[in-house]
Design a protein around this motif. Structure first.
Motif, PDB file in Angstrom:
ATOM      1  N   ALA A   1       0.827  -1.211   0.000  1.00 36.57           N
ATOM      2  CA  ALA A   1       0.000   0.000   0.000  1.00 36.57           C
ATOM      3  C   ALA A   1       0.857   1.255   0.000  1.00 36.57           C
ATOM      4  CB  ALA A   1      -0.931  -0.017   1.207  1.00 36.57           C
ATOM      5  N   ALA A   2       1.928   1.263   0.783  1.00 39.07           N
ATOM      6  CA  ALA A   2       2.751   2.469   0.906  1.00 39.07           C
ATOM      7  C   ALA A   2       3.400   2.866  -0.411  1.00 39.07           C
ATOM      8  CB  ALA A   2       3.826   2.249   1.970  1.00 39.07           C
ATOM      9  N   THR A   3       3.633   1.914  -1.291  1.00 41.85           N
ATOM     10  CA  THR A   3       4.300   2.207  -2.558  1.00 41.85           C
ATOM     11  C   THR A   3       3.320   2.393  -3.722  1.00 41.85           C
ATOM     12  OG1 THR A   3       4.526  -0.157  -3.010  1.00 41.85           O
ATOM     13  CG2 THR A   3       6.374   0.940  -1.910  1.00 41.85           C
ATOM     14  N   GLY A   4       2.025   2.271  -3.474  1.00 41.73           N
ATOM     15  CA  GLY A   4       1.037   2.427  -4.541  1.00 41.73           C
ATOM     16  C   GLY A   4       0.717   1.157  -5.291  1.00 41.73           C
ATOM     17  N   LEU A   5       1.299   0.039  -4.881  1.00 40.02           N
ATOM     18  CA  LEU A   5       1.047  -1.220  -5.586  1.00 40.02           C
ATOM     19  C   LEU A   5      -0.264  -1.879  -5.178  1.00 40.02           C
ATOM     20  CD1 LEU A   5       4.576  -2.884  -5.768  1.00 40.02           C
ATOM     21  CD2 LEU A   5       3.222  -1.919  -7.633  1.00 40.02           C
ATOM     22  N   ASP A   6      -1.039  -1.249  -4.308  1.00 40.05           N
ATOM     23  CA  ASP A   6      -2.355  -1.791  -3.978  1.00 40.05           C
ATOM     24  C   ASP A   6      -3.421  -1.343  -4.977  1.00 40.05           C
ATOM     25  OD1 ASP A   6      -2.996  -3.700  -2.156  1.00 40.05           O
ATOM     26  OD2 ASP A   6      -3.958  -2.342  -0.743  1.00 40.05           O
ATOM     27  N   ALA A   7      -3.058  -0.509  -5.940  1.00 35.11           N
ATOM     28  CA  ALA A   7      -3.997  -0.110  -6.990  1.00 35.11           C
ATOM     29  C   ALA A   7      -4.155  -1.245  -7.990  1.00 35.11           C
ATOM     30  CB  ALA A   7      -3.491   1.141  -7.704  1.00 35.11           C
ATOM     31  N   ASP A   8      -5.403  -1.537  -8.384  1.00 37.63           N
ATOM     32  CA  ASP A   8      -5.682  -2.647  -9.324  1.00 37.63           C
ATOM     33  C   ASP A   8      -5.035  -3.932  -8.835  1.00 37.63           C
ATOM     34  OD1 ASP A   8      -7.158  -1.173 -11.371  1.00 37.63           O
ATOM     35  OD2 ASP A   8      -5.262  -0.143 -11.715  1.00 37.63           O
ATOM     36  N   ASN A   9      -5.197  -4.222  -7.573  1.00 34.82           N
ATOM     37  CA  ASN A   9      -4.436  -5.299  -6.945  1.00 34.82           C
ATOM     38  C   ASN A   9      -5.320  -6.468  -6.488  1.00 34.82           C
ATOM     39  OD1 ASN A   9      -2.019  -6.465  -6.031  1.00 34.82           O
ATOM     40  ND2 ASN A   9      -2.368  -5.722  -3.945  1.00 34.82           N
ATOM     41  N   ARG A  10      -6.411  -6.696  -7.191  1.00 37.53           N
ATOM     42  CA  ARG A  10      -7.242  -7.866  -6.884  1.00 37.53           C
ATOM     43  C   ARG A  10      -7.582  -8.569  -8.200  1.00 37.53           C
ATOM     44  NH1 ARG A  10      -6.043  -5.321  -2.990  1.00 37.53           N
ATOM     45  NH2 ARG A  10      -7.061  -5.197  -0.962  1.00 37.53           N
TER      46      ARG A  10
ATOM     47  N   VAL B   1       2.921   3.677 -10.185  1.00 38.66           N
ATOM     48  CA  VAL B   1       1.682   4.079 -10.840  1.00 38.66           C
ATOM     49  C   VAL B   1       1.391   3.075 -11.953  1.00 38.66           C
ATOM     50  CG1 VAL B   1       0.481   5.874 -12.152  1.00 38.66           C
ATOM     51  CG2 VAL B   1       2.125   6.506 -10.362  1.00 38.66           C
ATOM     52  N   ASN B   2       0.148   2.572 -12.007  1.00 38.87           N
ATOM     53  CA  ASN B   2      -0.239   1.642 -13.070  1.00 38.87           C
ATOM     54  C   ASN B   2      -0.445   2.420 -14.364  1.00 38.87           C
ATOM     55  OD1 ASN B   2      -1.128  -0.463 -14.630  1.00 38.87           O
ATOM     56  ND2 ASN B   2      -3.145  -0.596 -13.667  1.00 38.87           N
ATOM     57  N   VAL B   3       0.471   2.237 -15.318  1.00 38.04           N
ATOM     58  CA  VAL B   3       0.418   2.971 -16.583  1.00 38.04           C
ATOM     59  C   VAL B   3       0.086   2.046 -17.752  1.00 38.04           C
ATOM     60  CG1 VAL B   3       2.017   4.744 -15.776  1.00 38.04           C
ATOM     61  CG2 VAL B   3       2.915   2.705 -16.936  1.00 38.04           C
ATOM     62  N   ALA B   4      -0.406   0.848 -17.480  1.00 37.32           N
ATOM     63  CA  ALA B   4      -0.676  -0.117 -18.556  1.00 37.32           C
ATOM     64  C   ALA B   4      -1.598   0.447 -19.630  1.00 37.32           C
ATOM     65  CB  ALA B   4      -1.240  -1.408 -17.977  1.00 37.32           C
TER      66      ALA B   4
END
Length: 602
Positions: free
Chosen positions: A430-439, A478-481
């Motif tokens: 979460a602290a690094t932003g990797l919890d975005a689109d993470n399910r 940041v998810n840039v896909a």
């Protein structure tokens, strides 16, 4: 053997079965799993016809295996007015040559391509009747081989009154008279005559598309480029004879189900020099109830089983392992994803390991990827996870089905573990932003500095929908896909990075599932007619297969079709590797599924 944690039986296949039923329902089939699909009662005449066409095309296989009686065998396949062109173009041009390997294709887009008298791949009316088809088939090199393999995959069906057309992928592989081997790949376009109810269709015409490719290997007495050396390397190990050679299906009938069967082969391997002798060793993860194996490379090329001695013969169901230096002391430690927990084991330098940390909250990870994401000098770990477990959902909650099936966002949470030194790891997801689109029901991930800014970025391949490319901005991810053009809405199962065009930017290959049935059904007019066009294109994308993205300075061009690399079958893993040492990155794709006798229920 040691180290057994009892974990609840996996729920991975419950959602998969549910999704299969859902896809059947979308096509109009009964939703109940116990009701076998009947395309005729469901109104899917195109599927009824493709089954009949496949049965007829099986006659081609029989004719190839018995060339002396081929014409008689083909008489019940072709119509009275059957005609076809050459099934192997008369003029092929060499597009690749390296030592004993040659690749031939039709001379597309070259001077003289359309000059009079030159055969085109789809030219018709050269051969007529069953004798003509037999003659056309005899021109295919390799059919004389007793080890010939031949395969059709029908990927398109169109019906009209009294007639039909099909498009099928064709492949053939066999030995050649000079001791080498050959394989063909092409698309066959067929026209059929439909008979009365109960009558088999008859083939009226056949042509091949421009995508014909032929690969030859002339190995000077060696029939194949690679040879299977498994037995030569492992035969001295008791584990090879007593356990590995028996196969998964043998053990399924003997092991307690609560140990966590993995009949689909999700267990991974890791390679690394564990004892510092300069030779690479092999760690093999296994299904629950079978000990993981550490095979230590010996100077004579054989291996020694050091699993128990090294303390790494875990009996937990294991999916992934890495042999990496986690504590910075110069030797290879072990990170192991088991059903019970993610385990971190320290190597004492001789190849013996001791457990230093375990993370139960990262149970049932499907793959591991390591990189120094924060550039502090030590390796951090990213674990991809698939379906949520009961412990995460609450005792009364059911494990969810991936929904929507083409864009699911209700899977398990992936985890980034930051290495803080001294075998201390912190969940920094979460602290690094990797919890975005993470399910996203994730199967695999890979680190790479795709934008050439000096820090590692992360690509995550997700089943049932879109993938993620997390750009590392030093302060977070940041998810840039979407903007980079690599969401790749499909059934993502593997990730590989490589500079395929040698321009200094890393290109991307993603392994997915190719589905001949999906290619047929999702393009039919009756498939979900109320579905929005944008959603329909996503569903169709699920069946296309693997994806290849060329980097253009940090953004990507989808070159999958142009490069001819979509059809990797049911692709579990992929990797770039320079197989022939010519300086160019080649692709290796591991594919397949369950190999068991057909029970008739699928």
């Amino acid at each position: 053997m040691s180290n057994l944690h009892l974990a609840p039986p996996t729920t991975r296949w419950r959602p998969l079965l549910a999704v299969c039923c859902l896809l059947a329902a979308l096509a109009g089939a009964p939703a109940a799993a116990e009701v076998l699909d009947d395309p005729r009662s469901d109104g899917w005449e195109t599927e009824v016809f493709q089954t009949a066409a496949n049965h007829q095309l099986d006659l081609v296989v029989g004719a190839l295996r018995e060339p002396a009686t081929a014409a008689a065998a083909l008489a019940t396949l072709v119509s009275a007015d059957f005609s076809c062109g050459r099934l192997r173009p008369a003029e092929l041009e060499e597009v690749f040559a390296d030592g004993p390997i040659r690749v031939l294709r039709p001379g597309r887009d070259r001077p003289g391509r359309d000059r009079p008298g030159r055969d085109r791949p789809g030219e018709a009316a050269t051969y007529r009747g069953a004798e003509g088809l037999a003659a056309a088939l005899r021109e295919l090199p390799g059919i004389e081989s007793p080890e010939m393999r031949f395969k059709f995959k029908v990927v398109g069906v169109e019906l009209e009154a009294g007639a039909a057309s099909t498009r099928q992928l064709f492949s053939l592989a066999g030995r050649t008279a000079d001791g080498g081997s050959v394989e063909h790949h092409a698309t066959w376009e067929a026209r059929w005559q439909r008979g009365a109810e109960g009558e088999a269709p008859r083939l009226r015409s056949l042509r091949i598309s421009d995508d014909y490719q032929e690969a030859r290997y002339q190995g000077g007495g060696r029939p194949t480029w690679f040879s299977d050396q498994t037995a030569a390397v492992l035969a001295g190990s008791e584990a090879f004879e007593r356990q590995l050679m028996r196969g998964t299906w043998s053990w399924l009938g003997e092991l307690e189900a609560a140990l966590g069967h993995d009949f689909a082969g999700h267990s991974g391997v890791a390679v690394g020099d564990v004892d510092g002798d300069g030779l690479e060793d092999l760690y093999l993860s296994q299904s629950g109830g079978l000990p993981n194996r550490l095979f230590v490379h010996q100077p004579d090329g054989s291996v020694a089983d050091r699993s128990a001695w090294a303390g790494v013969d875990w009996l937990d169901r294991s999916h992934s392992a890495l042999l990496i230096d986690l504590d910075g002391d110069g030797d290879k430690d072990l990170a192991l994803a088991t059903a019970a927990a993610l385990l971190m084991m320290e190597n004492d330098g001789s190849g013996r390991f001791a457990l230093r940390a375990d993370f139960e909250e990262v149970g049932y990870a499907y793959s591991l990827a390591a990189a120094d994401f924060d550039l502090d000098g030590d390796l951090d770990l990213y674990a991809t996870r698939y379906n949520p477990l009961h412990d995460e959902l609450g005792a009364e909650a059911d494990v969810p089905t991936p929904l929507p099936y083409h864009d699911a966002d209700n899977g398990a949470r992936n985890v980034l573990l930051r290495n803080d030194g001294g075998w201390r790891f912190t969940d920094a997801t979460a602290a690094t932003g990797l919890d975005a689109d993470n399910r996203r029901w994730s199967f695999a991930a890979s680190w790479e500095d795709y934008d050439n800014d000096g820090d590692p970025d992360l690509y995550v391949a997700n089943d049932f929908g879109r993938n993620c490319l997390y750009r590392n901005d030093r302060t977070g991810f940041v998810n840039v896909a979407p903007r980079a053009g690599v969401e790749d809405v499909a059934s993502g199962m593997s990730v590989a990075w490589g500079d395929a065009d040698r321009d200094g930017w890393m290109d991307l290959y993603v392994g997915n599932m190719f589905s001949s049935a999906g290619n047929r059904i999702t393009y039919q007019r009756q498939f979900q007619p109320e579905m929005a066009d944008a959603t329909r294109s996503l569903v169709q994308r699920l069946a296309r297969g693997n994806s290849f993205y060329l980097s253009r300075g940090g953004e990507f061009l989808d070159a999958s079709v142009a490069a001819g690399v979509t059809m990797g079958r049911w692709a579990w893993g992929s990797i770039f590797a320079d197989l022939d040492n010519d300086g160019w990155q080649d692709l290796v794709v591991a594919n397949g599924y369950l190999t068991t006798p057909n029970s008739g229920d699928l």
